[in-house]
Design a protein around this motif. Structure first.
Motif, PDB file in Angstrom:
ATOM      1  N   MET A  23       0.654  -1.051  -0.151  1.00 56.00           N
ATOM      2  CA  MET A  23      -0.052   0.038   0.099  1.00 56.00           C
ATOM      3  C   MET A  23       0.807   1.088  -0.021  1.00 56.00           C
ATOM      4  O   MET A  23       1.849   1.219   0.474  1.00 56.00           O
ATOM      5  CB  MET A  23      -0.882   0.213   1.355  1.00 56.00           C
ATOM      6  N   LYS A  24       0.554   2.256  -0.809  1.00 56.48           N
ATOM      7  CA  LYS A  24       1.173   3.480  -0.688  1.00 56.48           C
ATOM      8  C   LYS A  24       1.056   4.354   0.555  1.00 56.48           C
ATOM      9  O   LYS A  24       0.083   4.276   1.310  1.00 56.48           O
ATOM     10  CB  LYS A  24       0.705   4.453  -1.892  1.00 56.48           C
ATOM     11  N   SER A  25       2.146   5.142   1.014  1.00 56.41           N
ATOM     12  CA  SER A  25       2.148   5.970   2.106  1.00 56.41           C
ATOM     13  C   SER A  25       1.859   7.251   1.477  1.00 56.41           C
ATOM     14  O   SER A  25       2.251   7.698   0.677  1.00 56.41           O
ATOM     15  CB  SER A  25       3.185   5.634   2.778  1.00 56.41           C
ATOM     16  N   PHE A  26       1.518   8.110   2.600  1.00 57.34           N
ATOM     17  CA  PHE A  26       1.361   9.509   2.303  1.00 57.34           C
ATOM     18  C   PHE A  26       1.736  10.451   3.513  1.00 57.34           C
ATOM     19  O   PHE A  26       1.635  10.130   4.711  1.00 57.34           O
ATOM     20  CB  PHE A  26      -0.096   9.772   2.078  1.00 57.34           C
ATOM     21  N   TYR A  27       2.293  11.624   3.437  1.00 61.69           N
ATOM     22  CA  TYR A  27       2.299  12.592   4.267  1.00 61.69           C
ATOM     23  C   TYR A  27       1.725  13.898   4.157  1.00 61.69           C
ATOM     24  O   TYR A  27       1.936  14.611   2.796  1.00 61.69           O
ATOM     25  CB  TYR A  27       3.907  12.876   4.476  1.00 61.69           C
ATOM     26  N   VAL A  28       1.003  14.595   4.917  1.00 61.01           N
ATOM     27  CA  VAL A  28       0.316  15.748   4.693  1.00 61.01           C
ATOM     28  C   VAL A  28       0.983  16.854   5.558  1.00 61.01           C
ATOM     29  O   VAL A  28       1.083  16.759   6.807  1.00 61.01           O
ATOM     30  CB  VAL A  28      -1.090  15.872   5.123  1.00 61.01           C
ATOM     31  N   GLY A  79      -6.856   3.143   0.980  1.00 64.35           N
ATOM     32  CA  GLY A  79      -5.965   2.207   1.554  1.00 64.35           C
ATOM     33  C   GLY A  79      -4.647   2.667   1.739  1.00 64.35           C
ATOM     34  O   GLY A  79      -3.802   1.751   1.947  1.00 64.35           O
ATOM     35  N   MET A  80      -4.523   3.889   1.715  1.00 62.87           N
ATOM     36  CA  MET A  80      -3.079   4.465   1.975  1.00 62.87           C
ATOM     37  C   MET A  80      -2.887   4.551   3.311  1.00 62.87           C
ATOM     38  O   MET A  80      -3.847   4.661   4.157  1.00 62.87           O
ATOM     39  CB  MET A  80      -3.060   5.760   1.182  1.00 62.87           C
ATOM     40  N   THR A  81      -1.661   4.540   3.794  1.00 63.26           N
ATOM     41  CA  THR A  81      -1.127   4.702   5.130  1.00 63.26           C
ATOM     42  C   THR A  81      -0.434   5.764   5.732  1.00 63.26           C
ATOM     43  O   THR A  81       0.339   6.243   4.501  1.00 63.26           O
ATOM     44  CB  THR A  81      -0.495   3.245   5.964  1.00 63.26           C
ATOM     45  N   PRO A  82      -0.435   6.538   6.715  1.00 62.53           N
ATOM     46  CA  PRO A  82       0.352   7.586   7.196  1.00 62.53           C
ATOM     47  C   PRO A  82       1.839   7.322   6.931  1.00 62.53           C
ATOM     48  O   PRO A  82       2.281   6.309   7.691  1.00 62.53           O
ATOM     49  CB  PRO A  82      -0.080   8.150   8.394  1.00 62.53           C
ATOM     50  N   ALA A  83       2.713   8.055   6.502  1.00 62.37           N
ATOM     51  CA  ALA A  83       4.085   7.962   6.714  1.00 62.37           C
ATOM     52  C   ALA A  83       4.635   8.970   7.870  1.00 62.37           C
ATOM     53  O   ALA A  83       4.095  10.070   8.054  1.00 62.37           O
ATOM     54  CB  ALA A  83       4.797   8.270   5.420  1.00 62.37           C
ATOM     55  N   ALA A  84       5.953   8.699   8.334  1.00 63.56           N
ATOM     56  CA  ALA A  84       6.272   9.493   9.323  1.00 63.56           C
ATOM     57  C   ALA A  84       6.931  10.761   8.895  1.00 63.56           C
ATOM     58  O   ALA A  84       6.929  11.777   9.641  1.00 63.56           O
ATOM     59  CB  ALA A  84       7.476   8.625  10.023  1.00 63.56           C
ATOM     60  N   SER A  85       7.309  10.965   7.727  1.00 62.94           N
ATOM     61  CA  SER A  85       7.841  12.178   7.115  1.00 62.94           C
ATOM     62  C   SER A  85       7.797  12.215   5.699  1.00 62.94           C
ATOM     63  O   SER A  85       7.448  11.366   5.036  1.00 62.94           O
ATOM     64  CB  SER A  85       9.228  12.381   7.717  1.00 62.94           C
ATOM     65  N   GLU A  86       7.974  13.597   4.938  1.00 60.48           N
ATOM     66  CA  GLU A  86       7.780  13.783   3.748  1.00 60.48           C
ATOM     67  C   GLU A  86       9.058  12.895   2.989  1.00 60.48           C
ATOM     68  O   GLU A  86       8.880  12.557   1.964  1.00 60.48           O
ATOM     69  CB  GLU A  86       7.742  15.180   3.349  1.00 60.48           C
ATOM     70  N   GLU A  87      10.154  12.889   3.781  1.00 63.17           N
ATOM     71  CA  GLU A  87      11.386  11.968   3.026  1.00 63.17           C
ATOM     72  C   GLU A  87      11.033  10.607   2.573  1.00 63.17           C
ATOM     73  O   GLU A  87      11.694   9.909   1.799  1.00 63.17           O
ATOM     74  CB  GLU A  87      12.677  11.977   4.037  1.00 63.17           C
ATOM     75  N   ILE A  88      10.181   9.852   3.154  1.00 62.38           N
ATOM     76  CA  ILE A  88       9.890   8.385   2.944  1.00 62.38           C
ATOM     77  C   ILE A  88       8.588   8.122   2.471  1.00 62.38           C
ATOM     78  O   ILE A  88       8.008   7.158   2.079  1.00 62.38           O
ATOM     79  CB  ILE A  88      10.326   7.773   4.145  1.00 62.38           C
ATOM     80  N   ALA A  89       7.599   9.316   2.563  1.00 59.69           N
ATOM     81  CA  ALA A  89       6.226   9.054   1.903  1.00 59.69           C
ATOM     82  C   ALA A  89       6.120   8.693   0.237  1.00 59.69           C
ATOM     83  O   ALA A  89       7.032   9.402  -0.522  1.00 59.69           O
ATOM     84  CB  ALA A  89       5.338  10.183   2.248  1.00 59.69           C
ATOM     85  N   ASP A  90       5.307   8.069  -0.209  1.00 57.66           N
ATOM     86  CA  ASP A  90       5.207   7.833  -1.542  1.00 57.66           C
ATOM     87  C   ASP A  90       4.413   9.062  -2.266  1.00 57.66           C
ATOM     88  O   ASP A  90       4.502   9.207  -3.261  1.00 57.66           O
ATOM     89  CB  ASP A  90       4.146   6.581  -1.802  1.00 57.66           C
TER      90      ASP A  90
END
Length: 471
Positions: free
Chosen positions: A1-6, A29-40
């Protein structure tokens, strides 16, 4: 699943929009990422109220240029007010951006992301319409768990000479009365105990609804949903705001302990709103009352719709009706044409008002606003800087006095979490929205709980308290 960061810039309205964007992406179905550096997928929800907000955004989005170049699966989305007003500038200054989505099209963000798999520079900046924001009835998952934003109105019908909001948010559109109350009930069922009602001009909420009811044929069964039973039961329904009615209705929702709102406009503030604040135990004794300037000449140039003395009279009325009221404000320094006499008038009125806190801003010209064209009246930066420091002395003096007056009092504090500077200290807010640091309390463990604290010290921007009891 893709990750996202807002990443959110700007006001509480943007924060609420970001919560709803998060909800949409989670439902895909997307999951939150810890930072913009690793988010899809990285979403920048932007603000354009001041030039500094624009520059901060472009500085951060351009940090992702190299990563976007080597990661074909990554997507960069720019949403919000800057996207609505200056979409061409975004692609020009940051060509690695994939999607631009304006304030009226946020509900389409998932579809735009899907389109970006097959085309470059996907854009949707639909103009405002008479309909509601497509996200208006989407109940977002509250970020804090115990606190939530609730949008009651989008857009603004005022024409303040310095403000870009009407261009990027459109005219005022109020959500149906019962839809707001139902959202608050839903949030309360999830454990939320404090809600903040949001609008560009909250105290005019409902005026457009009652205007529609006077001008259109609306089925009787829809009238209560649109405007509330109090309005429907009026013997002579008239065109009027419904904000006081809404405050009472939201304050009566089971499980809600605190109700706040922002931002009202002084010209539209009515005594009935102060009465509703005083009569509803759940509505907090906190009022944001934006002055902007103390000079009648500058207020007229701003198109604010009131004079300094009228502002002061309304402020005094609010303090008479609402015991222990805390009042904050906004002030602009260096508005085009501001003379030393104009600024002295601002200092004098600010001193008389004795605000609990003030958000002070250096005037920032915005393309598309009336004042942005008055370049021959712009104030020299060194003059603005000197005035800004003088104003800061006056506002911080009254803030410190208000805070020191609370030393020795017992305050109810809603714990937000640990202090950013010291994990052994919990931070939270009083009903007056004052920041309190409570020593010896585990902020993570007691996040969302109400505690009583005795205030033993104060500064211009916070209080220090000792724990007495948990609720």
């Amino acid at each position: 699943m893709k990750s996202f960061y807002v990443k959110t810039f700007g006001c509480q309205m943007n924060e609420n929009d970001s919560e709803r964007i998060v909800t949409i992406l989670r439902r895909q179905g997307m999951t939150p990422a810890a930072s913009e550096e690793i988010a899809d997928v990285v979403v920048f929800n932007t603000c354009t109220i001041r030039e500094n907000a624009d520059n901060r955004f472009f500085g951060q989005v351009n940090k992702l240029r190299e990563r976007r170049a080597v990661d074909p699966g990554m997507r960069i989305v720019v949403a919000g007010c800057l996207a609505q007003g200056e979409q061409a500038a975004i692609f020009e200054r940051a060509p690695h951006v994939d999607v631009v989505v304006g304030t009226h099209a946020l509900g389409s963000i998932a579809q735009l992301l899907e389109r970006s798999d097959g085309e470059r520079h996907v854009i949707d900046v639909t103009e405002a319409s008479d309909g509601l924001d497509p996200l208006a009835d989407l109940v977002a998952e509250p970020t804090d768990g115990h606190k939530a934003w609730v949008t009651i109105q989008t857009g603004c019908d005022n024409n303040c000479a310095f403000c870009i909001v009407p261009q990027v948010r459109g005219g005022e559109v109020s959500r149906p009365f019962q839809a707001v109350v139902d959202e608050v009930r839903s949030l309360a069922s999830q454990g939320v105990t404090e809600v903040t009602l949001l609008g560009q001009n909250v105290n005019s909420y409902g005026r457009d609804l009652t205007r529609r009811m006077r001008r259109e044929e609306i089925e009787s069964g829809d009238r209560g949903f649109l405007a509330g039973q109090v309005y429907v039961s009026d013997s002579i329904p008239r065109i009027r705001p419904l904000f006081a009615d809404l405050l009472r209705a939201v304050g009566a929702v089971d499980g809600i302990r605190r109700v706040r709102f922002t931002s009202p406009h002084p010209k539209d503030m009515r005594e009935e709103t102060f009465q509703a604040m005083a009569e509803s135990p759940m509505v907090c004794e906190s009022l944001h009352f934006p002055l902007q300037s103390g000079s009648d000449r500058i207020l007229a140039a701003m198109h604010r719709g009131y004079r300094g003395e009228r502002f002061f009279e309304k402020l005094q009325l609010a303090r008479e009706i609402i015991p222990d009221l805390a009042v904050t404000t906004d002030i602009i320094v260096g508005f085009p044409g501001e003379t030393e006499d104009d600024f002295e008038a601002t200092l004098e009125l600010v001193a008389r008002c004795e605000f609990d806190s003030a958000f002070t801003f250096i005037y920032s010209p915005r393309p598309g606003t009336e004042a942005g064209e008055w370049r021959d009246r712009f104030i020299a930066p060194e003059v603005i800087a000197e005035r800004f420091e003088r104003l800061k002395l006056v506002t911080e003096r009254s803030a410190a006095a208000k805070h020191h007056a609370r030393v020795g009092r017992i305050e109810e504090v809603l714990v937000d979490g640990p202090s950013k500077r010291d994990a052994t200290v919990a931070s939270g807010r009083t009903r007056q929205n004052k920041l309190v640091h409570v020593a010896g309390l585990d902020g993570d463990r007691y996040r969302g709980e109400y505690v009583n604290a005795r205030i033993f010290d104060a500064g211009a921007h916070f209080l220090h308290g000792e724990l007495l009891a948990r609720d």
